[in-house]
Design an enzyme around this catalytic site. Structure first.
Site, PDB file in Angstrom:
ATOM      1  CE  LYS A 161      -8.239   0.185   4.865  1.00 54.66           C
ATOM      2  NZ  LYS A 161      -8.369   1.376   5.714  1.00 54.66           N
ATOM      3  N   GLY A 214      -8.347  -4.767  11.115  1.00 51.29           N
ATOM      4  CA  GLY A 214      -7.208  -3.963  11.536  1.00 51.29           C
ATOM      5  C   GLY A 214      -6.934  -4.084  13.016  1.00 51.29           C
ATOM      6  CB  CYS A 255      -4.049   7.973   5.670  1.00 53.19           C
ATOM      7  SG  CYS A 255      -3.014   8.456   7.073  1.00 53.19           S
ATOM      8  CD  GLN A 261      -2.748   1.406   2.370  1.00 52.28           C
ATOM      9  OE1 GLN A 261      -2.243   1.796   3.418  1.00 52.28           O
ATOM     10  NE2 GLN A 261      -4.051   1.148   2.258  1.00 52.28           N
TER      11      GLN A 261
END
Length: 708
Positions: free
Chosen positions: A451, A573, A411, A379
Site C-alpha cells: 500500500k 477507510g 503511513c 499489514q
C-alpha cells in the site's frame, strides 16, 4: 451474487448531470416539518467544503462561530498511523518524576488505569470456590485468593445494563472472564454440599483451555489466529528458528555488497571490472507458487486502520458487507520481539476467515479458488529488509488464517516516517523491492502486497515509477531474479505532505491504473515467452491487481471510481468508520437513510462484540469503552442523507450547526465528549472515575475524563 450496477447521477431539468436535491432522490421515513410552500423554495447553492443542510434543521449561531466551524479541518492522520507524542504531556510527566515505560500501539496517549480494586489470583479466577489450582507463586503471591472477599471488596458491583445478563455467556454458554465478570450474578450459583458447606461455582464451562496457561483470556469465542504465549516468549528470547530468512538474508548481504562494489567502482579500477552479472549467484531459495487472490467490483475493501480497525469494528463491517479486511498496522520489530500488543493485532474473527460471498469469473479469475479464500489480511511496516523478511516468515508460520501480507509504504506519521518505515519507503524503492522479494521467498503460499501513496512531497509524485518497479523489478535485477512478486498495489491518492488536508487525487490514480493495465499485458507476454521458467515470480498468473484508496463515501463514488479510474476495487477507510453501512449501500446499489435507532443498534453490536473480544471484566469493559469512544469520534460526523440538500454526500464537507429529526439523532451527531460518554454508559454502565480518553484528532485535543 450478481454485481450491483453503478447508479448514474440523475439529470436535472436543465439537462445537466451532477448533484441533485436529496429530497428528489430518496424517500424519507420522517416527514419534513416544513410547509408545502417551503418545499418548493429554490435550492441553495452548494458551497465547497460545507455540507448544505436543509434549512429546517439548521440551528442559528453567530456568524463568527459558524466561520470557525467551517474552517475547522480535522486531522485524520491517526486513522492511518500512530500519532506523535504530545510535548506538553511529556513535560508534565517528566516533572512528576520517573515515568513507567509504556508499550503498545499508542504509547504516547494516556487512558488512565482501570482494574479491580484488588487483583484476584489466576489460580482461583476460573475454578469452583473449593477447587483452586495450585498458585505457582506460592506464599510470594500478592494477589487475593479468598473468592468471597474478592466479590465483596475487590470489585465493583454487577452492572445493570443488558438486563444484568452477561452478553458473552448468553451467546456462547461460557464466559472467559470467570469470577471477574461484571455480570457475574447471571452465570454463578451457590450450591450446598452434604456436609452443609456452601460453595460458589460458575455456570457453564468457564475453565481455561490451555492447561497451566496464565493467560486464559487469550482464548475467546470466535477469535482466530491466537498465538500461544510460549511462542511469543520464544520470540522474545530469540529461540525461534527462522531458517529460510537466515539463508536468504545471508545471500542478500553478499549480493548487495557485490552490487554496491560493482556500481561504485572507479573508471581505472581494473580488478573490479568484471561485470556484476558474471559474478551473480542464484539465491538459495525461490518463491513458491502463491495462492491466487482476487480484487473486483464485488469486493469493497476495508482499509487497515490504526485503533479504529480493531476486531469488533471489522466484524461489524463484515456483517454489513465488507469482503476484505486488514489488521491494524503492526510494526515488524515488535512482532519479532514477541510483544503481546502487536501480536494481539493479528487476531481475526471467525467471520473474517470465511470465503467472500461471490464467485468471480473472467480471464483474471482463472485459477482462483473462491472456496479456499478468506477475508482477513495482515499489514505490517518495517524500516529494513531483514525485519520485513523475518516478520513474513514468522507471521505465515504462526498465523493459520491469512489471506495476504501487506507492506505499509504510506503511513505519514512522523514517528514511523523518521524510522525509515511507512511513507519513507517511497523514497527508497530499491530497499522496498528487496523487502518484497525476500518476503515473497519466505512466506510460503501467502501472497505479498503493498500500500503506497503518490509520493512524499507534493511536487514530486513517485508512485508510477514505484509501481513499475513492483511489477517488474529494478532494471539491474529483473534479468536475474524475475519480478518481485507483488500480487497487488493499493494507491492512496495523496502525498505524505498532504496528509488529509486535500481531496484524494483520483485523476492520478486513474493514470496509474492505466499504467498497470499495460504492465499486466506486458507481464502476460513475458510469462508466455522468456519468463516461462520464472513463472513463480509472477503473482496471479501475471496479473497484478490495483486498488484505489481515498475519500470514498458512497456507492455512487465507489462505482464511479471503478468505471472512470478503472481500478480493480476501492479501499474504504474513514468513510467506513463514519458510515459502516457503506458496504451495504454498495451491495444494494442505493443510498440507505439509516434511522437513529438503527445506528444505535450498530453501537450496541460493537459493544457486544467488544466484550466478546476483550472480556466482560473491568479491564475488558473499559477497553471496549475506550475503543467505542474512538469509534464515536468519527461516527458523530455522519450527516443523515435525509437532512442534506444535495447528494452524493462528501467525506470532506463539514456541516453547520444542526439538529436531527429526533433527539437521538441529535445526540449521535454531537461533538461534545460528554455526550459520547453518555452513549457509552447506555451499554457499559457508569465510567470509572479513573478512566481517561484522549481523542486522536488535533482539533479535539482536549482530554476526556469521565465524571465520578
Amino acid at each position: 451474487m450478481a454485481s450491483p450496477q453503478p447508479r448514474e447521477r440523475p439529470t436535472s431539468p436543465s439537462g445537466e448531470t451532477g448533484d441533485e436535491r436529496a429530497s428528489k432522490r430518496i424517500k424519507l421515513d420522517v416527514s419534513s416539518p416544513t410547509s408545502q410552500d417551503a418545499a418548493h423554495k429554490a435550492p441553495r447553492p452548494r458551497v465547497k467544503g460545507l455540507a448544505t443542510i436543509k434549512e429546517e434543521y439548521l440551528i442559528p449561531v453567530p456568524a463568527q462561530a459558524a466561520r470557525a466551524e467551517v474552517a475547522d479541518v480535522i486531522d485524520d492522520d491517526a486513522a492511518e498511523g500512530r500519532t506523535a507524542p504530545d510535548p506538553a504531556s511529556q513535560q508534565a510527566s517528566q516533572k512528576g518524576g520517573r515515568r513507567k515505560k509504556q508499550k503498545g500501539q499508542n504509547k504516547e496517549r494516556e487512558f488512565g488505569t482501570f482494574s479491580d480494586a484488588v487483583r484476584l489470583c489466576n489460580s482461583v479466577a476460573w475454578t469452583p470456590e473449593f477447587s483452586p489450582r495450585p498458585c505457582k507463586h506460592g506464599d510470594r503471591c500478592n494477589a487475593l485468593h479468598d473468592l468471597r472477599k474478592y466479590l465483596k471488596e475487590g470489585r465493583r458491583k454487577d452492572l445493570e445494563v443488558f438486563g444484568g445478563k452477561c452478553p458473552v455467556w448468553e451467546t456462547h454458554g461460557k464466559c472467559p472472564a470467570g469470577w471477574r465478570c461484571l455480570f457475574l450474578s447471571s452465570h454463578m450459583k451457590e450450591i450446598e454440599h452434604e456436609d452443609g458447606r456452601k460453595e460458589l461455582v460458575l455456570v457453564g464451562d468457564a475453565s481455561k483451555t490451555s492447561g497451566e496457561d496464565d493467560e486464559p483470556n487469550e482464548a475467546r469465542p470466535g477469535v482466530m489466529n491466537i498465538v500461544p504465549p510460549r511462542v511469543k516468549l520464544d520470540l522474545s528470547r530469540k529461540k525461534v528458528n527462522l531458517d529460510k530468512s537466515d539463508k536468504y538474508l545471508e545471500w542478500l548481504a553478499k549480493d548487495t555488497e557485490m552490487y554496491r562494489k560493482h556500481y561504485n567502482k572507479g573508471k581505472d579500477d581494473v580488478e573490479e571490472s568484471m561485470d556484476y552479472r558474471a559474478q551473480y549467484v542464484e539465491p538459495p531459495l525461490k518463491p513458491s507458487e502463491k495462492r491466487r487472490i482476487y480484487f473486483g467490483r464485488e469486493t469493497p475493501v476495508l482499509a487497515p486502520l490504526t485503533t479504529q480497525g480493531n476486531l469488533p469494528f471489522r466484524r461489524l463491517c463484515v456483517e454489513l458487507g465488507a469482503q476484505l479486511t486488514y489488521s491494524e498496522m503492526a510494526l515488524g520489530l515488535p512482532l519479532l520481539q514477541g510483544q503481546k500488543a502487536d501480536w494481539t493485532l493479528m487476531r481475526a474473527h471467525e467471520s473474517e476467515i470465511t470465503p467472500p460471498r461471490f464467485t468471480p469469473s473472467g480471464p483474471i479469475a482463472q485459477g482462483y479458488d473462491n472456496s479456499k479464500d478468506l477475508k482477513f489480511g495482515v499489514q505490517i511496516t518495517a524500516s529494513a529488509p531483514w525485519i520485513a523478511i523475518k516478520s513474513a516468515e514468522t507471521l505465515t508460520r504462526f498465523l493459520p488464517h491469512l489471506r495476504l501480507l501487506d507492506v505499509n509504504c504510506g503511513c505519514p506519521i512522523d514517528m514511523v516516517f523518521k524510522s525509515g518505515a511507512g511513507s519513507a519507503l517511497l523514497d527508497t524503492p530499491a530497499k522496498l523491492e528487496r523487502m518484497i522479494r525476500g518476503m515473497n521467498v519466505v512466506s510460503g503460499d501467502v501472497p505479498i502486497t503493498a500500500k503506497i501513496r503518490m509520493g512524499v512531497r507534493d511536487d514530486k509524485h513517485t508512485a508510477q515509477k514505484l509501481i513499475e518497479r513492483l511489477a517488474f523489478g529494478g532494471a539491474d535485477m529483473r534479468d536475474q531474479l524475475g519480478a518481485p512478486g507483488c500480487a497487488a498495489v493499493t494507491l492512496h491518492g495523496r502525498t505524505r505532505q498532504q496528509r488529509y488536508t486535500k481531496a484524494a487525487d483520483w485523476g492520478y490514480i486513474a493514470e496509474c491504473a492505466a499504467q498497470i493495465k499495460l504492465f499486466n499485458e506486458t507481464k502476460s507476454d513475458l510469462a508466455d515467452t522468456i519468463r516461462e521458467t520464472e513463472e513463480n515470480t509472477l503473482p496471479n498468473g501475471g496479473h497484478m491487481y490495483f486498488v484505489g484508496n481515498g475519500d470514498c463515501y458512497s456507492h455512487v463514488e465507489y462505482f464511479d471510481h471503478l468505471e472512470n479510474a478503472r481500478v480493480d476495487s476501492v479501499m474504504i477507510g474513514r468513510g467506513a468508520i463514519i458510515k459502516p453501512w457503506i458496504f451495504e449501500e454498495i451491495e444494494k446499489g442505493q443510498y440507505l437513510d439509516k434511522s437513529a435507532s438503527e445506528r444505535l443498534t450498530y453501537i450496541e453490536k460493537f459493544v457486544r462484540y467488544g466484550m466478546e473480544a476483550w472480556g466482560s471484566d473491568e479491564l475488558g469493559l473499559n477497553y471496549t469503552r475506550r475503543f467505542l469512544l474512538e469509534f464515536l469520534s468519527f461516527f458523530n460526523r455522519y450527516i443523515p442523507i435525509g437532512l442534506l440538500e444535495y447528494l452524493p454526500p462528501s467525506l470532506n464537507e463539514r456541516p453547520p450547526a444542526y439538529r436531527g429529526r429526533n433527539d437521538l439523532e441529535t445526540l449521535l451527531a454531537s461533538k461534545n465528549y460528554k455526550d459520547w460518554i453518555k452513549i457509552s454508559e447506555m451499554f457499559l454502565g457508569p465510567a470509572p472515575s479513573e478512566f481517561k480518553f484522549q481523542p486522536k484528532h488535533k482539533s479535539n485535543s482536549y482530554e476526556i475524563e469521565a465524571e465520578g
